[in-house]
Motif scaffolding. Structure first.
Motif, short mmCIF file in Angstrom:
data_model
loop_
_atom_site.label_atom_id
_atom_site.label_comp_id
_atom_site.label_asym_id
_atom_site.label_seq_id
_atom_site.Cartn_x
_atom_site.Cartn_y
_atom_site.Cartn_z
N GLN A 160 4.38 -1.32 -14.29
CA GLN A 160 3.30 -2.27 -14.02
C GLN A 160 3.73 -3.68 -14.39
OE1 GLN A 160 -0.34 -1.68 -16.22
NE2 GLN A 160 -1.56 -2.83 -14.76
N VAL A 213 4.67 -8.69 -4.75
CA VAL A 213 3.96 -8.14 -5.90
C VAL A 213 3.39 -9.28 -6.73
CG1 VAL A 213 5.29 -6.02 -6.05
CG2 VAL A 213 6.12 -8.06 -7.21
N ARG A 214 2.35 -8.97 -7.49
CA ARG A 214 1.74 -9.95 -8.38
C ARG A 214 1.31 -9.24 -9.66
NH1 ARG A 214 -2.08 -8.97 -4.30
NH2 ARG A 214 -4.06 -8.11 -5.05
N VAL A 272 4.06 0.66 -3.96
CA VAL A 272 3.27 -0.39 -4.58
C VAL A 272 1.80 -0.02 -4.43
CG1 VAL A 272 2.62 -2.82 -4.54
CG2 VAL A 272 4.99 -2.17 -4.13
N ASN A 273 1.15 0.23 -5.57
CA ASN A 273 -0.25 0.69 -5.56
C ASN A 273 -0.42 1.89 -4.62
OD1 ASN A 273 -0.89 -1.43 -7.33
ND2 ASN A 273 -1.21 -2.84 -5.64
N ASP A 291 -0.07 -5.34 -10.35
CA ASP A 291 0.39 -4.33 -9.41
C ASP A 291 1.15 -3.23 -10.14
OD1 ASP A 291 -0.72 -5.53 -7.25
OD2 ASP A 291 1.12 -6.43 -6.49
N LYS A 292 1.00 -1.99 -9.63
CA LYS A 292 1.71 -0.84 -10.19
C LYS A 292 2.74 -0.37 -9.18
CE LYS A 292 -1.95 0.83 -13.29
NZ LYS A 292 -2.79 1.96 -13.68
N ILE A 293 3.99 -0.35 -9.64
CA ILE A 293 5.12 0.06 -8.79
C ILE A 293 5.57 1.44 -9.26
CG2 ILE A 293 7.43 -0.53 -8.01
CD1 ILE A 293 6.81 -3.43 -8.89
N HIS A 316 8.10 -5.54 -0.44
CA HIS A 316 6.68 -5.88 -0.49
C HIS A 316 6.46 -6.92 -1.58
CE1 HIS A 316 2.30 -5.29 -0.89
NE2 HIS A 316 2.36 -4.79 0.33
#
Length: 395
Positions: free
Chosen positions: A392, A378-379, A368-369, A382-384, A376
């Motif tokens: 994204q 995420v919102r 994640v990022n 965020d780039k997974i 984790h």
């Protein structure tokens, strides 16, 4: 609904199979003379053989797909005009970058299951990510598939490339007749490749008619073995090379299966008993529970953007709070056809009012990022990263 089930079952019962699958590389490493030689040699099959083929071309990965299939899925070879037009579709792409997804293309061809013999005309270069040559050979053996490879590109003198090709063809394990290395500048290149193709066709059980001379032409460095044309008993075999009693048995079995399915699907169902309407007594105002506070609606994910090495794809999600599985297997919510992504790589799930990403024991990890995580929050934004693929969260 019953008719829908029958239409869905027909392709399963009568799936088409080819006698040979052919893959042709169309990258910068096979541009020009190699592809001209390949087309010329392959066209020699047209109107000289019974049976059929599946044909695909490949270079680098395009939109998550390694192979562009030119047949749908099988092409008979006794149609001279259609066969010739098919091989005319093998045109050079000549990518400006030297990227070749050779292993991924062969892996896809094995998975398609069009035939038990695969002929690959390629440079021998591999720049994709995924399984090794040894793992691919084991996969082919497990599926009962025989690999034949022709090195036709401009890397015939590159020792490292040809060692990789030999490992893939199995010549290092003592197999013969599975590999030929051709110099495109040689005047007899097309003839040698043509002879090798006919030998592969003979090994697949489909020897060409009136082409006994081609069977003896150009043994390539001892790698392609010779052999006489098998005699075909026309009373016991049909055009595909299989005994007629096998087709009769298959047809009879298919008819019985269809009959059983029709009985099951068309059997009348007993109607359920009518519901009994019972009017509930009105609640007493003195016993009504106090009003409960209304919880805010759970957040939903509506859109993801998947970034491949050379393209991107927007995925619109249905408004739901159900977990979202991501991976290479076809039963995932989001399927990513890239070998750096595990079959079941990760999942997005809602806990309370917060979405989380969870790694499912993947080979290449979940980030994640650019921070590796096992689980984790995420919102949006965020780039997974899953292997080499980035997903994204867009909304």
């Amino acid at each position: 609904m019953n008719r829908f089930h029958l239409y869905w079952l027909m392709p399963v019962l009568f799936a088409q199979r080819a006698d040979l699958t052919i893959l042709v590389e169309t990258s910068q490493l096979t541009c020009g003379k190699p592809l001209e030689i390949s087309r010329k040699a392959l066209k020699a099959l047209c109107d000289k053989s019974s049976g059929s083929i599946a044909l695909g071309t490949f270079s680098r990965l395009y939109g998550g797909q390694a192979v562009v299939w030119r047949t749908t899925p099988v092409q008979p070879l006794n149609d001279a005009e259609g066969c010739s037009q098919l091989f005319n579709q093998v045109r050079p792409i000549c990518d400006s970058v030297y990227q070749v997804t050779l292993i991924q293309a062969i892996e896809e061809a094995i998975s398609k299951g069009y035939s038990s013999d695969i002929l690959v005309l390629a440079s021998g270069k591999e720049t994709g990510r995924g399984i090794s040559a040894g793992e691919l050979r084991n996969y082919a053996k497990k599926k009962g598939v025989k690999l034949y490879l022709a090195s036709i590109g401009w890397l015939m003198n590159d020792e490292r490339t040809q060692s990789f090709f030999k490992q893939l063809a199995g010549t290092l394990e003592g197999e013969t007749g599975t590999l030929i290395i051709i110099d495109p500048s040689s005047p007899d290149a097309a003839e040698r490749l043509r002879g090798f193709i006919f030998k592969v066709w003979e090994n697949s059980g489909k020897a060409p008619r009136s082409e006994s001379a081609a069977m003896d032409g150009g043994n390539p460095s001892g790698t392609a073995t010779g052999g006489s044309n098998p005699k075909i008993d026309l009373e016991k075999q049909d055009g595909s090379g299989m005994p007629k009693w096998i087709w009769i048995a298959l047809a009879a079995g298919g008819g019985v299966l269809l009959l059983v399915l029709l009985i099951l699907l068309l059997r009348p169902k007993s109607a359920p008993p009518p519901p009994v309407n019972v009017s509930p007594a009105p609640p007493s105002t003195s016993t009504l529970p106090p009003p409960q506070p209304v919880a805010p609606p759970a957040p939903t994910l509506r859109r993801l953007i998947v970034y491949y090495p050379h393209t991107r794809q927007e995925v619109n999600l249905s408004p739901s709070t159900a977990p979202i599985s991501i991976g290479r297997a076809p039963d995932n919510t989001i399927v990513i056809a890239d070998n750096t992504v595990s079959s079941r790589h990760a999942r997005l799930f809602l806990q309370g009012t917060q979405w989380y990403i969870q790694d499912l024991g993947s080979t290449n990890g979940t980030f994640v990022n650019e921070q590796r995580v096992s689980q984790h929050p995420v919102r949006i934004g965020d780039k997974i990263r899953l292997g080499a693929i980035v997903v994204q969260i867009a909304g």
